[in-house]
Write a protein that holds these residues in place. Sequence first.
Motif, PDB file in Angstrom:
ATOM      1  N   THR A   2       0.842  -1.191   0.000  1.00  0.00           N
ATOM      2  CA  THR A   2       0.000   0.000   0.000  1.00  0.00           C
ATOM      3  C   THR A   2       0.877   1.240   0.000  1.00  0.00           C
ATOM      4  OG1 THR A   2      -1.781  -1.116   1.193  1.00  0.00           O
ATOM      5  CG2 THR A   2      -1.761   1.287   1.262  1.00  0.00           C
ATOM      6  N   LEU A   3       0.600   2.145  -0.928  1.00  0.00           N
ATOM      7  CA  LEU A   3       1.329   3.404  -0.996  1.00  0.00           C
ATOM      8  C   LEU A   3       0.623   4.446  -0.143  1.00  0.00           C
ATOM      9  CD1 LEU A   3       2.155   3.659  -4.809  1.00  0.00           C
ATOM     10  CD2 LEU A   3       3.653   2.904  -2.970  1.00  0.00           C
ATOM     11  N   ILE A  25      -8.812   8.271  -4.516  1.00  0.00           N
ATOM     12  CA  ILE A  25      -7.823   7.493  -3.764  1.00  0.00           C
ATOM     13  C   ILE A  25      -8.513   6.411  -2.943  1.00  0.00           C
ATOM     14  CG2 ILE A  25      -6.202   7.630  -1.823  1.00  0.00           C
ATOM     15  CD1 ILE A  25      -5.266  10.330  -2.959  1.00  0.00           C
ATOM     16  N   THR A  28      -9.373   3.454  -5.030  1.00  0.00           N
ATOM     17  CA  THR A  28      -8.271   2.807  -5.753  1.00  0.00           C
ATOM     18  C   THR A  28      -7.520   1.885  -4.803  1.00  0.00           C
ATOM     19  OG1 THR A  28      -8.033   4.735  -7.220  1.00  0.00           O
ATOM     20  CG2 THR A  28      -6.177   3.196  -7.106  1.00  0.00           C
ATOM     21  N   GLY A  30      -4.750  -0.227  -3.044  1.00  0.00           N
ATOM     22  CA  GLY A  30      -3.314  -0.054  -2.910  1.00  0.00           C
ATOM     23  C   GLY A  30      -2.882   1.350  -2.561  1.00  0.00           C
ATOM     24  N   LEU A  31      -3.837   2.253  -2.312  1.00  0.00           N
ATOM     25  CA  LEU A  31      -3.519   3.630  -1.922  1.00  0.00           C
ATOM     26  C   LEU A  31      -4.197   3.960  -0.604  1.00  0.00           C
ATOM     27  CD1 LEU A  31      -3.956   5.650  -5.264  1.00  0.00           C
ATOM     28  CD2 LEU A  31      -1.846   4.655  -4.346  1.00  0.00           C
ATOM     29  N   ALA A 340      -5.058   9.346  -9.358  1.00  0.00           N
ATOM     30  CA  ALA A 340      -4.862   8.199  -8.471  1.00  0.00           C
ATOM     31  C   ALA A 340      -4.106   7.090  -9.190  1.00  0.00           C
ATOM     32  CB  ALA A 340      -6.212   7.696  -7.967  1.00  0.00           C
ATOM     33  N   ASP A 341      -4.438   6.863 -10.443  1.00  0.00           N
ATOM     34  CA  ASP A 341      -3.764   5.811 -11.218  1.00  0.00           C
ATOM     35  C   ASP A 341      -2.299   6.147 -11.433  1.00  0.00           C
ATOM     36  OD1 ASP A 341      -4.050   3.303 -12.708  1.00  0.00           O
ATOM     37  OD2 ASP A 341      -3.644   4.516 -14.474  1.00  0.00           O
ATOM     38  N   LYS A 344      -0.262   5.616  -8.335  1.00  0.00           N
ATOM     39  CA  LYS A 344      -0.038   4.188  -8.082  1.00  0.00           C
ATOM     40  C   LYS A 344       1.040   3.614  -8.991  1.00  0.00           C
ATOM     41  CE  LYS A 344      -2.615  -0.118  -7.509  1.00  0.00           C
ATOM     42  NZ  LYS A 344      -3.975  -0.744  -7.530  1.00  0.00           N
ATOM     43  N   LYS A 345       1.075   4.102 -10.246  1.00  0.00           N
ATOM     44  CA  LYS A 345       1.969   3.496 -11.223  1.00  0.00           C
ATOM     45  C   LYS A 345       3.329   4.191 -11.336  1.00  0.00           C
ATOM     46  CE  LYS A 345      -1.694   1.748 -14.280  1.00  0.00           C
ATOM     47  NZ  LYS A 345      -2.331   1.882 -15.611  1.00  0.00           N
TER      48      LYS A 345
END
Length: 347
Positions: A2-3, A25, A28, A30-31, A340-341, A344-345
């Motif tokens: 998780t970021l 966020i 999404t 993992g955030l 948000a994407d 994450k990336k």
Amino acid sequence: MTLKILTVVGARPQFIKAAAVSRAIRETAGLEEVMVHTGQHFDADMSDVFFTELDIPAPAHRLDIHGGGHGEMTGRMLAAIEPILISEKPDWVVVYGDTNSTLAGALAAAKLHIPIAHVEAGLRSYNRRMPEEINRVLTDHLSVLHLCPTQAAVENLSKEGVRDGVHHIGDVMYDATLFAISRAEAESNIFSQLGLTPKSYSVATVHRAENTDDPGRLKAAISFLQKEAESHPVILPLHPRTRQNAERMGIALTGLKVVGPVGYLDMAKLLNGAVAVFTDSGGLQKEAYFHRVPCTTLRDETEWGETITHGWNRLWQGPDFTARKEINEYGDGRAAFLIADLLKKSL
């Protein structure tokens, strides 16, 4: 994995933008987000009401820093944000727009080698007398991820040698407006409070330091609004600093319908029902367009040039409106999810 995203906000426009991104966020995987509210806008009518209306989670850290000169305020914020970053250890610091809170958050993160994402990157008025211009330029040159609302913003960054991590994602203010319109119609009773009917009035705001701190400019702006009020009521939600400066400078606000600061839903309903907008706010110029209401900007330049070229905006002492056409740069209302994407990336 998780970021952790640490978001720094402090002023009305940032609350609105952060509301859209915070929702994205949360949706999404993992955030996770930790929010820091500097307190730059500390009045409940300019701060707390936005968190309530826009479903923003309560800030994890409230710094209550406001008042004083630009250097003092920014320095106090920088000193207060740094230990929070050391404690929270975020993967990203996200800042919005061009306020002292924006610059303080970016400086604190850069000195600790934490990557910065700047929402609304690349805007330029090319007026270095505006503190907002200094804040946005410095923040852009500290940031890793540049989240631009328009292609012109992308080109501005390219001219300054900033080309890596630059993305044209559209405008999160448009996301926020779409979210607010239906809620405002259902929940706001501002028309009954002020005794208004749709399409019978204009909305005005005056808060930029270049206007409020200069007696000549403030008097000229108020006189301009008073002239407009001869043909239809002008609703003026008054920023506390503007009220204090007008009183100190002996500038009367007669002829205008002066009210206190209003919440976002009330302002959305006021904008949707107005025949015109008069403002020195960058955000309100765009919000006027989103509601398809013509805007006159009470400044000598604007960072939102496309609103001028497409006929929805004009400078108060410049040429009249050009022919109106739609603006296609602001996206489809999903800019926040693109942000948000990318968060994450991009790590």
